[in-house]
Design a protein around this motif. Structure first.
Motif, mmCIF file in Angstrom:
data_model
loop_
_atom_site.group_PDB
_atom_site.id
_atom_site.type_symbol
_atom_site.label_atom_id
_atom_site.label_comp_id
_atom_site.label_asym_id
_atom_site.label_seq_id
_atom_site.Cartn_x
_atom_site.Cartn_y
_atom_site.Cartn_z
ATOM 1 N N UNK A 191 0.833 -1.204 0.000
ATOM 2 C CA UNK A 191 0.000 0.000 0.000
ATOM 3 C C UNK A 191 0.869 1.257 0.000
ATOM 4 N N UNK A 192 1.914 1.253 0.839
ATOM 5 C CA UNK A 192 2.814 2.408 0.875
ATOM 6 C C UNK A 192 3.561 2.570 -0.445
ATOM 7 N N UNK A 193 3.948 1.462 -1.059
ATOM 8 C CA UNK A 193 4.659 1.556 -2.346
ATOM 9 C C UNK A 193 3.754 2.128 -3.425
ATOM 10 N N UNK A 194 2.448 1.823 -3.347
ATOM 11 C CA UNK A 194 1.492 2.378 -4.310
ATOM 12 C C UNK A 194 1.429 3.898 -4.188
ATOM 13 N N UNK A 195 1.326 4.380 -2.961
ATOM 14 C CA UNK A 195 1.274 5.817 -2.732
ATOM 15 C C UNK A 195 2.600 6.479 -3.108
ATOM 16 N N UNK A 196 3.714 5.811 -2.783
ATOM 17 C CA UNK A 196 5.039 6.358 -3.106
ATOM 18 C C UNK A 196 5.232 6.483 -4.616
ATOM 19 N N UNK A 197 4.769 5.475 -5.350
ATOM 20 C CA UNK A 197 4.847 5.542 -6.812
ATOM 21 C C UNK A 197 4.078 6.744 -7.339
ATOM 22 N N UNK A 198 2.896 6.998 -6.773
ATOM 23 C CA UNK A 198 2.099 8.146 -7.204
ATOM 24 C C UNK A 198 2.836 9.458 -6.963
ATOM 25 N N UNK A 199 3.539 9.557 -5.833
ATOM 26 C CA UNK A 199 4.268 10.792 -5.518
ATOM 27 C C UNK A 199 5.475 10.956 -6.428
ATOM 28 N N UNK A 200 6.283 9.897 -6.541
ATOM 29 C CA UNK A 200 7.494 9.981 -7.374
ATOM 30 C C UNK A 200 7.157 10.123 -8.851
ATOM 31 N N UNK A 201 5.959 9.681 -9.240
ATOM 32 C CA UNK A 201 5.567 9.757 -10.647
ATOM 33 C C UNK A 201 5.528 11.175 -11.196
ATOM 34 N N UNK A 202 5.447 12.165 -10.312
ATOM 35 C CA UNK A 202 5.427 13.551 -10.766
ATOM 36 C C UNK A 202 6.840 14.130 -10.896
ATOM 37 N N UNK A 203 7.862 13.344 -10.613
ATOM 38 C CA UNK A 203 9.223 13.868 -10.674
ATOM 39 C C UNK A 203 10.087 13.238 -11.733
ATOM 40 N N UNK A 204 9.469 12.689 -12.790
ATOM 41 C CA UNK A 204 10.267 11.949 -13.779
ATOM 42 C C UNK A 204 10.000 12.382 -15.219
ATOM 43 N N UNK A 205 9.124 13.397 -15.426
ATOM 44 C CA UNK A 205 8.673 13.645 -16.802
ATOM 45 C C UNK A 205 9.803 14.060 -17.741
#
Length: 360
Positions: free
Chosen positions: A283-297
């Motif tokens: 569950x934490x990894x799911x939320x972490x992926x969502x947060x980090x997903x905004x820093x890779x574009x």
């Protein structure tokens, strides 16, 4: 007569589906909608591949090839990937959290029908021979009026704006449903992982879709109102399009994959006949992926001459985001390893997914 009675019954059934606000019916219609467009996009892919099957082929003209390429990509990204996951979310999330329906049933129906009308609007461009032809990523300046003088990219820009509106209001509905309508005793550490995946993807949509909406509105203003947001010759900046588009485009990858990972995380325990290993970490990894997903574009833009320091940051973020995915994969393997797997077709499918996912 019985015939008229049967006909009336059929019409009533059709009418009930058209006006429904039931989350289960809307979920089924989302999935059906996505599968129809999957067949359309698959047909376009076949045309592309026939053209590419040999050198100097004249099966498609260059103009038709560009249109098929653009329509295929646009369809798969916007009209297949998102609605099919919205369909699963609509059907399953209220049931899994003990809610009677979505928080805003009428808004849910509005989101669906806006999706449908947007897809029809984009494809109506084929009827007048003006289908979008600038690639699904619509890079400027090639999609500016000087290089694309027809209505082609106007259909793209307006259609995508309404698709973004549809996904945004649908995502807000999921977020409110999760936080306000969980059954008594359904704490956040008890909801299935697919609910976590849908929630994380919905929060991402709320913040990512406005960038896409803005970029398409600015492109339309450039093309039809003489603006110069992306026109470098008149003080604009073509790189602005890439930033805005990929600020949406790369989070979109995780918006699509997180609910799918949630499906896998809930299917594996069923067929392994034991609870998911490391539920809290997944569950934490799911939320972490969502947060980090905004820093890779920016890893889509390494060839654009950006400062080295910026590229270093986005390279690091792109490597870091693999860690949460790894957590889910190890949790799946541990669940299978310590469970008693029943090798039915769904589990075999998921095992194949794990192998492809790791290889990719």
């Amino acid at each position: 007569t019985p015939v008229h009675g049967a006909r009336g019954t059929y019409l009533e059934v059709i009418h009930s589906w058209i006006v429904t606000v039931d989350h289960k019916k809307l979920g089924i219609m989302y999935i059906a909608y996505a599968l129809i467009f999957l067949l359309v996009a698959g047909s376009e892919a076949m045309l592309i591949r026939i053209q590419l099957i040999k050198p100097h082929n004249d099966f498609l003209s260059p103009f038709t090839f560009n249109r098929m390429f653009t329509m295929h990509g646009t369809t798969m990204v916007f009209l297949v990937g998102m609605p099919i996951l919205f369909g699963f979310g609509n059907y399953l999330v209220p049931l899994m959290i003990g809610a009677r329906d979505m928080a805003f049933p009428r808004v849910n129906a509005l989101s669906y029908w806006t999706f449908v009308m947007s897809g029809i609007f984009i494809y109506s461009s084929l009827l007048i021979g003006q289908a979008p032809d600038g690639g699904w990523f619509a890079y400027v300046p090639m999609t500016e009026l000087a290089f694309s003088p027809g209505l082609n990219m106007d259909f793209y820009a307006l259609g995508v704006v309404f698709l973004a509106i549809s996904t945004t209001i649908g995502a807000i509905n999921f977020v409110v449903t999760f936080f306000k309508l969980r059954a008594l005793g359904m704490s956040v550490n008890r909801v299935p992982i697919i609910v976590w995946g849908t929630l994380s993807a919905s929060v991402m949509i709320v913040f990512a879709a406005p960038a896409l909406t803005a970029s398409c509105i600015l492109l339309f203003f450039d093309r039809r109102f003489g603006m110069h947001f992306f026109d470098a010759a008149n003080g604009g900046q073509s790189l602005l399009w890439q930033h805005l588009f990929w600020m949406f485009g790369h989070p979109w990858v995780y918006i699509v994959v997180l609910p799918a990972i949630g499906l896998a995380s809930d299917m594996i325990p069923t067929f392994a006949r034991r609870p998911l290993a490391g539920y809290t970490f997944v569950a934490l990894s799911t939320v972490t992926t969502a947060i980090l997903g905004f820093g890779v574009w920016v890893h889509h833009m390494f060839a654009t001459g950006l400062p080295q320091l910026a590229m270093t940051f986005f390279s690091a973020a792109s490597m870091m985001i693999t860690i949460p995915s790894g957590v889910s994969i190890f949790a799946w393997i541990a669940t299978l390893w310590y469970g008693r797997p029943v090798l039915k077709t769904p589990l075999l499918f998921i095992v194949g997914f794990i192998l492809f996912f790791v290889a990719g």
